[in-house]
Scaffold this motif. Structure first.
Motif, PDB file in Angstrom:
ATOM      1  N   SER A   2      14.466 -12.443   2.739  1.00 41.07           N
ATOM      2  CA  SER A   2      14.678 -11.107   3.283  1.00 41.07           C
ATOM      3  C   SER A   2      13.569 -10.181   2.832  1.00 41.07           C
ATOM      4  CB  SER A   2      16.031 -10.567   2.817  1.00 41.07           C
ATOM      5  OG  SER A   2      16.079 -10.505   1.401  1.00 41.07           O
ATOM      6  N   GLY A   3      13.367  -9.105   3.594  1.00 42.81           N
ATOM      7  CA  GLY A   3      12.336  -8.146   3.271  1.00 42.81           C
ATOM      8  C   GLY A   3      12.693  -7.288   2.066  1.00 42.81           C
ATOM      9  N   LEU A   4      11.797  -6.381   1.736  1.00 42.29           N
ATOM     10  CA  LEU A   4      11.950  -5.523   0.570  1.00 42.29           C
ATOM     11  C   LEU A   4      12.481  -4.159   0.987  1.00 42.29           C
ATOM     12  CD1 LEU A   4       8.569  -6.388  -1.156  1.00 42.29           C
ATOM     13  CD2 LEU A   4      10.831  -6.930  -2.074  1.00 42.29           C
ATOM     14  N   GLU A 269       8.159   0.384   6.180  1.00 43.00           N
ATOM     15  CA  GLU A 269       8.476  -0.480   7.320  1.00 43.00           C
ATOM     16  C   GLU A 269       7.944  -1.892   7.097  1.00 43.00           C
ATOM     17  OE1 GLU A 269       7.771  -2.675  10.901  1.00 43.00           O
ATOM     18  OE2 GLU A 269       6.136  -1.621   9.866  1.00 43.00           O
ATOM     19  N   ARG A 270       6.717  -2.025   6.604  1.00 43.29           N
ATOM     20  CA  ARG A 270       6.153  -3.356   6.369  1.00 43.29           C
ATOM     21  C   ARG A 270       6.849  -4.062   5.216  1.00 43.29           C
ATOM     22  NH1 ARG A 270       1.121  -3.783   9.000  1.00 43.29           N
ATOM     23  NH2 ARG A 270       1.248  -2.385  10.795  1.00 43.29           N
ATOM     24  N   GLY A 271       7.290  -3.305   4.237  1.00 47.12           N
ATOM     25  CA  GLY A 271       8.066  -3.916   3.166  1.00 47.12           C
ATOM     26  C   GLY A 271       9.302  -4.610   3.707  1.00 47.12           C
ATOM     27  N   ARG A 272       9.972  -3.948   4.645  1.00 46.66           N
ATOM     28  CA  ARG A 272      11.181  -4.511   5.223  1.00 46.66           C
ATOM     29  C   ARG A 272      10.896  -5.707   6.140  1.00 46.66           C
ATOM     30  NH1 ARG A 272      13.196   1.165   6.222  1.00 46.66           N
ATOM     31  NH2 ARG A 272      14.929   1.518   4.771  1.00 46.66           N
ATOM     32  N   THR A 273       9.795  -5.644   6.889  1.00 46.20           N
ATOM     33  CA  THR A 273       9.600  -6.595   7.974  1.00 46.20           C
ATOM     34  C   THR A 273       8.583  -7.683   7.686  1.00 46.20           C
ATOM     35  OG1 THR A 273       7.911  -5.178   9.001  1.00 46.20           O
ATOM     36  CG2 THR A 273      10.205  -4.865   9.699  1.00 46.20           C
ATOM     37  N   VAL A 274       7.674  -7.473   6.712  1.00 43.55           N
ATOM     38  CA  VAL A 274       6.568  -8.401   6.495  1.00 43.55           C
ATOM     39  C   VAL A 274       6.655  -9.090   5.140  1.00 43.55           C
ATOM     40  CG1 VAL A 274       4.058  -8.545   6.185  1.00 43.55           C
ATOM     41  CG2 VAL A 274       5.017  -7.150   8.032  1.00 43.55           C
TER      42      VAL A 274
END
Length: 275
Positions: A2-4, A269-274
């Motif tokens: 899972s993302g951050l 956003e990138r923490g969550r998705t990448v």
């Protein structure tokens, strides 16, 4: 994996160094729900160490590190001025309650081609700093930099090199693992296991762009380059790292030119998705 979530991220102030001072970066982290911050010392000195420590505490932020100590090789000797500055950095890290003091150790002395001597200077400087840091209760984190920086910024370039030094110097010293500098290393998995929980002291995120237009100031936002960030994060966490995931992006051609709130929103956003 899972993302951050934002509270698991930390902002290295280099990411918005051209737009914000430290007070603005602290407030921006709180506004975007980011869990921590890692100041650079120039920004810290502008604000004042005690004032910054109070503001960070009041904002409810963790301090994933302080950047930076080191630069042991510049004059060709580990002189008193270098050691004194590193001791001041240790004191600043203690005041902030930082998880570690990050060390960029220095490259070749000016005019030198003698890497073994540079390595010896680094180890002597780290040993002297560590002796003081142990008394203050601050952990020292060697940041191995990509080999392209060996001549001018850091002659410690792999996790293996850094951990060999840690083995010789003993407790209180470990590594800052920056994906930008270690993603290419075929020994990375082995060396992260060797480091373990006690010696993985910081974890830095960004991306490697293809092409990279400047070797220092053209890092990418997570997801814009070729680094398998989830894999490396998985290895770091599997070996016990539980700290904040620190975003450090030097980007003169892109992110330093953007609105800093846009930068932080993209980081979240990138923490969550990448990541």
């Amino acid at each position: 994996m899972s993302g951050l979530a934002p509270h698991r991220l930390s902002l290295n102030t280099a990411t918005v160094r051209e737009q914000w001072n430290l007070a603005e970066a602290i407030e921006g982290c709180a506004r975007h729900g980011i869990g921590g911050i890692c100041p650079w010392r120039d920004k810290l000195h502008e604000m004042g160490v005690e004032a910054a420590a109070r503001a960070i505490r009041d904002a409810g932020l963790g301090v994933s590190g302080l950047c930076r100590g080191g630069w042991f090789t510049q004059t060709g000797a580990v002189d008193d001025a270098v050691i004194d500055d590193n001791r001041r950095a240790v004191d600043e890290a203690a005041t902030l309650g930082a998880d570690c003091l990050v060390m960029v150790v220095g490259g070749l002395p000016e005019g030198s081609r003698d890497l073994p001597t540079a390595w010896a200077l680094v180890e002597d400087g780290l040993a002297a700093t560590l002796e003081y840091a142990r008394k203050v209760g601050v952990k020292i984190a060697i940041e191995p930099l990509h080999p392209m920086y060996a001549a001018d910024r850091a002659c410690v370039n792999t996790m293996r090199q850094a951990l060999d030094i840690c083995d010789r110097l003993g407790p209180g010293i470990g590594c800052a693992v920056d994906v930008y500098h270690v993603w290419w290393d075929p020994e990375l998995e082995e060396q992260l296991a060797r480091a373990g929980k006690e010696r993985i002291l910081a974890f830095h995120l960004c991306d490697w762009l293809v092409p990279t237009r400047d070797q220092l100031t053209d890092r990418g936002m997570m997801g814009d380059g070729v680094i398998d960030i989830p894999r490396i994060r998985g290895l770091v966490e599997a070996n016990g790292f539980e700290g904040l995931n620190e975003v450090e992006i030097f980007s003169a051609l892109n992110w330093w030119r953007r609105d800093p709130d846009e930068v932080l929103a993209t980081v979240v956003e990138r923490g969550r998705t990448v990541c």
